[in-house]
Design a protein around this motif. Structure first.
Motif, PDB file in Angstrom:
ATOM      1  N   THR A  92       3.877   5.547  -5.797  1.00  0.00           N
ATOM      2  CA  THR A  92       3.992   5.507  -7.257  1.00  0.00           C
ATOM      3  C   THR A  92       2.779   6.127  -7.933  1.00  0.00           C
ATOM      4  O   THR A  92       2.867   6.571  -9.059  1.00  0.00           O
ATOM      5  CB  THR A  92       4.181   4.072  -7.775  1.00  0.00           C
ATOM      6  N   SER A  93       1.634   6.178  -7.240  1.00  0.00           N
ATOM      7  CA  SER A  93       0.486   6.837  -7.866  1.00  0.00           C
ATOM      8  C   SER A  93       0.371   8.309  -7.433  1.00  0.00           C
ATOM      9  O   SER A  93      -0.690   8.915  -7.572  1.00  0.00           O
ATOM     10  CB  SER A  93      -0.792   6.068  -7.562  1.00  0.00           C
ATOM     11  N   LYS A  94       1.451   8.830  -6.883  1.00  0.00           N
ATOM     12  CA  LYS A  94       1.542  10.261  -6.535  1.00  0.00           C
ATOM     13  C   LYS A  94       0.438  10.719  -5.590  1.00  0.00           C
ATOM     14  O   LYS A  94      -0.170  11.761  -5.791  1.00  0.00           O
ATOM     15  CB  LYS A  94       1.535  11.119  -7.804  1.00  0.00           C
ATOM     16  N   GLN A  95       0.173   9.924  -4.561  1.00  0.00           N
ATOM     17  CA  GLN A  95      -0.874  10.319  -3.615  1.00  0.00           C
ATOM     18  C   GLN A  95      -0.315  10.894  -2.325  1.00  0.00           C
ATOM     19  O   GLN A  95      -1.075  11.161  -1.400  1.00  0.00           O
ATOM     20  CB  GLN A  95      -1.740   9.106  -3.260  1.00  0.00           C
ATOM     21  N   MET A  96       1.004  11.068  -2.241  1.00  0.00           N
ATOM     22  CA  MET A  96       1.566  11.551  -0.984  1.00  0.00           C
ATOM     23  C   MET A  96       1.442  13.076  -0.912  1.00  0.00           C
ATOM     24  O   MET A  96       1.556  13.770  -1.917  1.00  0.00           O
ATOM     25  CB  MET A  96       3.034  11.169  -0.872  1.00  0.00           C
ATOM     26  N   ASN A  97       1.200  13.569   0.294  1.00  0.00           N
ATOM     27  CA  ASN A  97       1.187  15.006   0.494  1.00  0.00           C
ATOM     28  C   ASN A  97       2.318  15.481   1.391  1.00  0.00           C
ATOM     29  O   ASN A  97       2.590  16.659   1.485  1.00  0.00           O
ATOM     30  CB  ASN A  97      -0.140  15.444   1.123  1.00  0.00           C
ATOM     31  N   ASP A 100       0.830  -1.196   0.000  1.00  0.00           N
ATOM     32  CA  ASP A 100       0.000   0.000   0.000  1.00  0.00           C
ATOM     33  C   ASP A 100       0.874   1.261   0.000  1.00  0.00           C
ATOM     34  O   ASP A 100       0.622   2.227  -0.726  1.00  0.00           O
ATOM     35  CB  ASP A 100      -0.900  -0.028   1.236  1.00  0.00           C
ATOM     36  N   PHE A 101       1.911   1.211   0.815  1.00  0.00           N
ATOM     37  CA  PHE A 101       2.867   2.319   0.914  1.00  0.00           C
ATOM     38  C   PHE A 101       3.454   2.639  -0.466  1.00  0.00           C
ATOM     39  O   PHE A 101       3.431   3.786  -0.928  1.00  0.00           O
ATOM     40  CB  PHE A 101       3.958   1.898   1.896  1.00  0.00           C
TER      41      PHE A 101
END
Lengths: 550, 307
Positions: A439-444, A433-434
Motif C-alpha cells: 500500500t505504500s508503493k514500495q514493491m519493485n 509488513d507485506f
C-alpha cells in the motif's frame, strides 16, 4: 497459522461471506421430518477461527466474523447459496428509473430477536453509523457510492467531517426509504446483500459495549453464549419469521488455532463440521470421509500483481514481458501437484461462481493465460527480457503455505526461460509488513495477490482492483479505456448490458496484463456422519441454517 | 535471608522496565498493523488515520512507550484488536497454561528424577543404556512430531482421550498435552540426574554413610539425592518459564487456548498490547522462578547461606 490453505487467504482476503438462505431451495423440502426431529434437533458442532475484529457488520471484513454475522443477520438482499444470485430478503422491492436514485420498500413483520421492529430507521441509522469517521469502521468505504459520503467521511487524513448523516438517505415511511447515489451504479441493489449493509437495532446505539459482548440480530439464529477466543453457542431463534429458518437446534462454533487439530477432532467424532481441510490432509481426505468431503468453487481468485509504478514495469514493452510470464506458468500442473485440484486454472479475472450470466467467461484471457513455454520465451525477449535479467515474487511467510506454490511457479518460469535464476520467491515476514509495502508503493517486483469477492458481481472483481485509483488497485493500474468501459457498464440500464460492458473492459486487461490470473480457489469442507444436507455457499462458508442433524 | 529477597526483588524493577521496553521496541519494529486489518483491500486513508490516532501510532516510539507504561500502572494492559482487554485475555489464558505447566513439571519431576536415579545407580547396565537411548530419541524428535503422533494414536486410533482440549481445560484433559510438553525436558532431567547421581555415588560422604551402616533408602534419599539435585533444580526452575512461554507448539496441536495461543495471535496480528503484556508477565515468571531456585539451593545445600 496453519498449514492450511483456506484460512491463510481468509485472514488476508477482504471478505465477508454471506451465508445464504434457503430461499427457493426445493431440494430440501420433502417429508424428512424437518418439522419434527429435524428442526428441534441437534446442535452442529463446527470449527471456527477467532474473528479479528469486534463483531459489527461494517467492521468485519474476514470470513470468521462474517460467518456469525450471516447467521444472526438478514439484510435487504441475500445471495442464493447455490446460484449466487442476489434475491430479495427484507426488501419488498428495490426500484430505480435512472440507476442513480433507488426506492427501497421493506417487507413488514421483520423484527430483531429482542423484539424491536426492522424498519427504515434500522437501516438508515446503521448506515450512518457505519460511515461516520469517528467510528473507524473498516468497511466504511462500501458506502462511498451514497450521496453525501464525502461530507460524513472525508477521505483526506485529518479532515473534519461536515455532516453526521448521509444526505443520500431519506426516510419515506417505516417501510420505505430512498437512496440517492453520487454516480450511476446499475448493480447497486445487488450489493445490498453484503454484511456491511445489515440493519442494526436500537440496542446497538444505546449500549454498544454490551451489544458487542453478545450481538443481537434479525437472522435465523441468536447467540446464547460467546466466550471470546474460544467458542460461541448459537441457538435457533424460534421467533424468526423469514423464509429460511434453521433446520437444526443450533450451532456451536469452536475456535481452532490449527486446522490439523480440527480435522483430527472430526475423525475422532469430537466435532461435526470442518470448513477448512488442511493441505496436508488433502491426499487422505477422500478415503477418510468419502462423500462427506466437499470441494466446490468459491468466489476467490489468486493472481500475481505487478507494481506498474516501478520503473522496472512501467515501460510500454513491459506488458509483453508480463504476458510472456503468464504464458510461462503451467497452471494445470501446479493446481494438480500442489493443490490436489482444490484450485482450478484461471482463464479470466473473475470467478466461475458468477456463472455465465453473471459475467464469468472461461477463456476470456485466451492464449495469454495458456501455458506455452516457447511463445513465452519469445514474448519476453521481444519485450526486452526480464528487467535486470531476473525477477522475484513476494509473498507473506507467516500465514499459510505460499512458499510451495510460489516456488513451483518460479520453477515453471525458469524452465520456460531455460534460466535457473530468472525467478525466485521473496518471502516477507508478516502479512502486516507485506501489506504495508504494497500500500505504500514500495514493491519493485511482482507479488502474490488474492481477491475474495464481497458480493457475487463481476463489478466487484474488476472495479476495486483495476479502476484508476480504486481502493484495492495494488498495481496502480490506470487505463483510460478500461475506466471508460467500467463507467459505461455502471450506467447501463440493464444487468446484461452492464455485464457485457464489464467483459469488454476485462479484455483490456489481456492487453495490459496488470495482474496475471493464476487460479480460482475452491472451498473445501468435511463433515461427520451425524450431519446431512451440508453445502458451501459461493463464499466458501457452510450454509449452516440448512444443515440437518441426525 | 529477608534482606537478600528484598534485594533480589528490587533488582527486578530495572529488568522489568528494560525488558518491556525491548519487547515494545521489537513489536514496534514489526511495522504498522493497520494495513493488515484491511486484509487485501487498501485501507481507506481516513479510517486508517482514525485507527492510528486511536492507537497512538502517530506518536514517536518513546511517547507510545510512556503512554503504555502509564496505563500499565493503572492496571490497563491495552486492548486486542477484537475489542477484548488484554487483562481479560490474561485472565483466561494464564490459568490454563499454569495448569498445563504443572502437569508437565510433575511429569518431569516424577518420571525424570526416578529414571535418573535408577540409571545413575545402575550405570553401564543394559537398562541404563536402554533409557539413555530412549532419551536420545526423545530429544532428537521435534515436539510437533511427537505431539501429532501421540494425538493421533491416543485420540483417533485408540480413542482413549479426546484429541483436543475443551475451552475449560481441566487437569484430566491436560495429561497427554502435558506429557508431550514435558517430554524433551524430561529427557534432560533424566540425563542430568543420572550424571549427577553417578558422580556422587563415588563421593567420600557417601562411602562414610555406607560405612556407618545406614539403611539403603536413607542413603539414597537423604544423602545421594539431596546432593545430586542442585543442577536438576536449577534446570527445572528455569524450565517453568520456558514451558509457559514455549508451549506455543503444544498448545496449537491440542487446541489449548493458553498463553502460547494468545501470543501467537498477537504476533500474527501485530498487536503490540497483547504481545508486550503477555511477555512482560512471562518475564516476571522467569524472574520469580529464578529467585525461588536460588532460595532452594540453601535448603538443599546447607553450605549455601544468603545474607
Amino acid at each position: 497459522m496453519r498449514g492450511a490453505t483456506r484460512v491463510k487467504w481468509a485472514v488476508g482476503v477482504t471478505v465477508v461471506a454471506l451465508t445464504a438462505a434457503a430461499c427457493g431451495s426445493s431440494s430440501d423440502s420433502g417429508g424428512s421430518g424437518s418439522s419434527t426431529g429435524g428442526s428441534g434437533g441437534g446442535i452442529v458442532r463446527a470449527s471456527w477461527g477467532d474473528p479479528q475484529n469486534p463483531l459489527e457488520p461494517a467492521n468485519t471484513n474476514e470470513v470468521q466474523g462474517g460467518k456469525v454475522l450471516d447467521m444472526i443477520f438478514r439484510g435487504l438482499k441475500i445471495y442464493n447459496p447455490k446460484t449466487a444470485k442476489a434475491e430479495n430478503m427484507i426488501a419488498q422491492s428495490i426500484t430505480s428509473s435512472d440507476s442513480q436514485n433507488f426506492d427501497i420498500k421493506l417487507k413488514s413483520g421483520w423484527t430483531f430477536s429482542n423484539g424491536e421492529p426492522v424498519n427504515s430507521d434500522s437501516f438508515i441509522n446503521a448506515w450512518n453509523y457505519d460511515t461516520q469517521l469517528k467510528n473507524a469502521q473498516l468497511n466504511a468505504s462500501f458506502f462511498s457510492y451514497i450521496d453525501g459520503y464525502d461530507k460524513v467521511h472525508p477521505d483526506t487524513p485529518g479532515a473534519k467531517p461536515s455532516a453526521t448523516t448521509l444526505s443520500g438517505l431519506t426516510k419515506v415511511s417505516d417501510t420505505e426509504f430512498k437512496v440517492k447515489l453520487n454516480q450511476k451504479f446499475a448493480l447497486f441493489p445487488d450489493t445490498l446483500g453484503y454484511a456491511a449493509f445489515y440493519p442494526l437495532p436500537q440496542a446497538f446505539f444505546s449500549n454498544r459495549q454490551s451489544w458487542l459482548a453478545k450481538p443481537i440480530g434479525n437472522g435465523p439464529y441468536e447467540i446464547s453464549s460467546y466466550t471470546k477466543g474460544s467458542k460461541m453457542e448459537l441457538k435457533k431463534w424460534d421467533g424468526y419469521k423469514g423464509p429460511d429458518p434453521a433446520q437444526n437446534g443450533g450451532v456451536e462454533l469452536r475456535v481452532y488455532t490449527d486446522n490439523n487439530t480440527a480435522y483430527t477432532d472430526l475423525q475422532a467424532g469430537n466435532i461435526d463440521l470442518v470448513d477448512d481441510v488442511p493441505v496436508s490432509q488433502l491426499q487422505n481426505v477422500k478415503s477418510d470421509l468419502g462423500s462427506r468431503y466437499i470441494n466446490v468453487p468459491a468466489g476467490i481468485i489468486q493472481t500475481i500483481a505487478f507494481p506498474l509504478y516501478s520503473s522496472r514495469w512501467s515501460s510500454p514493452n513491459a506488458a509483453k514481458v508480463r504476458q510472456g510470464l503468464s504464458m510461462a506458468i503451467n497452471r494445470e500442473q501446479i493446481t494438480q501437484q500442489i493443490f490436489q485440484n482444490t484450485r482450478t486454472p484461471a482463464s479470466d479475472w473473475t470467478s466461475p461462481v458468477l456463472g455465465d450470466a453473471g459475467g464469468f467467461k472461461k477463456g476470456l484471457c485466451g492464449e495469454e493465460c495458456t501455458y506455452n513455454p516457447d511463445k513465452a520465451k519469445q514474448l519476453i525477449s521481444e519485450g526486452g527480457g526480464l528487467p535486470g535479467g531476473k525477477i522475484t515474487i513476494s509473498y507473506n511467510a507467516d500465514t499459510g503455505s505460499h512458499k510451495e506454490w510460489v516456488d513451483a511457479l518460479c520453477n515453471s518460469i525458469n524452465n520456460a526461460l531455460g534460466n535457473n535464476k530468472a525467478c525466485v520467491g521473496a518471502p516477507i515476514g508478516t502479512f502486516a509488513d507485506f501489506r504495508n509495502r504494497i500500500t505504500s508503493k514500495q514493491m519493485n517486483d511482482p507479488f502474490r495477490a488474492g481477491w475474495q469477492m464481497d458480493y457475487p458481481l463481476i463489478q466487484d472483481f474488476l472495479q476495486p482492483q483495476y479502476y484508476t485509483g480504486a481502493s484495492s488497485n495494488d498495481s496502480h493500474y490506470s487505463n483510460a479505456n478500461f475506466d471508460k468501459l467500467v463507467n459505461e457498464a455502471n450506467a447501463a440500464s440493464s444487468t446484461s448490458d452492464s455485464v457485457s460492458k464489464f467483459q469488454d473492459a476485462e479484455k483490456q486487461l489481456v492487453t495490459d496484463m496488470p495482474a496475471i490470473p493464476l487460479w480460482y480457489q475452491n472451498g473445501s469442507a468435511g463433515y461427520s456422519s451425524n450431519l446431512s444436507n451440508v453445502a458451501l455457499n459461493p463464499f466458501s462458508v457452510p450454509v449452516y441454517n440448512e444443515i440437518k442433524v441426525k | 535471608m529477608g534482606r537478600y529477597v528484598i534485594r533480589r526483588l528490587l533488582q527486578m524493577i530495572p529488568v522489568f522496565i528494560g525488558s518491556t521496553f525491548l519487547i515494545f521496541f521489537m513489536v514496534y519494529a514489526l511495522g504498522d498493523p493497520v494495513a493488515a486489518l484491511f486484509g487485501d483491500r487498501a485501507p481507506d486513508p481516513a479510517t486508517a488515520a482514525q485507527i492510528r490516532n486511536d492507537l497512538h501510532l502517530n506518536d514517536p516510539l518513546w511517547k507510545q512507550y510512556l503512554i503504555y507504561m502509564k496505563n500499565i500502572f493503572t492496571g490497563d494492559f491495552g486492548t486486542a484488536f477484537n475489542g477484548e482487554s488484554v487483562t481479560s485475555l490474561m485472565g483466561s489464558a494464564f490459568p490454563v497454561t499454569i495448569r498445563l505447566t504443572i502437569v508437565a513439571i510433575l511429569f518431569e519431576i516424577v518420571i525424570g528424577i526416578s529414571l535418573g536415579v535408577l540409571t545413575g545407580m545402575r550405570r553401564g547396565k543394559p537398562d541404563d543404556t536402554g533409557v539413555l537411548l530412549l532419551t536420545l530419541i526423545v530429544i532428537s524428535v521435534p515436539t510437533f512430531v511427537t505431539g501429532y503422533v501421540l494425538q493421533y494414536l491416543f485420540g483417533v486410533q485408540w480413542g482413549w482421550v479426546s484429541p483436543s482440549v475443551s475451552p475449560e481445560a481441566p487437569f484430566n484433559e491436560l495429561i497427554l498435552p502435558g506429557l508431550v510438553l514435558a517430554l524433551v525436558s524430561l529427557a534432560y532431567v533424566t540425563r542430568l540426574t543420572r550424571t549427577s547421581i553417578a558422580e556422587n555415588t563415588r563421593a567420600d560422604y557417601l562411602r562414610t554413610a555406607v560405612a556407618k551402616g545406614l539403611p539403603r533408602h536413607r542413603i539414597i534419599i537423604r544423602h545421594l539425592l539431596r546432593n545430586s539435585l542442585i543442577p536438576v533444580v536449577t534446570f527445572i526452575g528455569t524450565d517453568v518459564g520456558f514451558l509457559m512461554g514455549g508451549a506455543i507448539v503444544t498448545e496449537r496441536i491440542f487446541n489449548i487456548h493458553g498463553v502460547g495461543y494468545q501470543l501467537y495471535q498477537g504476533i500474527l496480528r501485530n498487536n503490540a498490547p497483547t504481545v508486550v503484556g503477555f511477555v512482560t508477565i512471562l518475564v516476571l515468571v522467569f524472574l520469580i522462578a529464578n529467585l525461588l531456585v536460588d532460595l532452594l539451593y540453601a535448603v538443599l545445600d546447607p553450605r549455601i547461606r544468603y545474607a
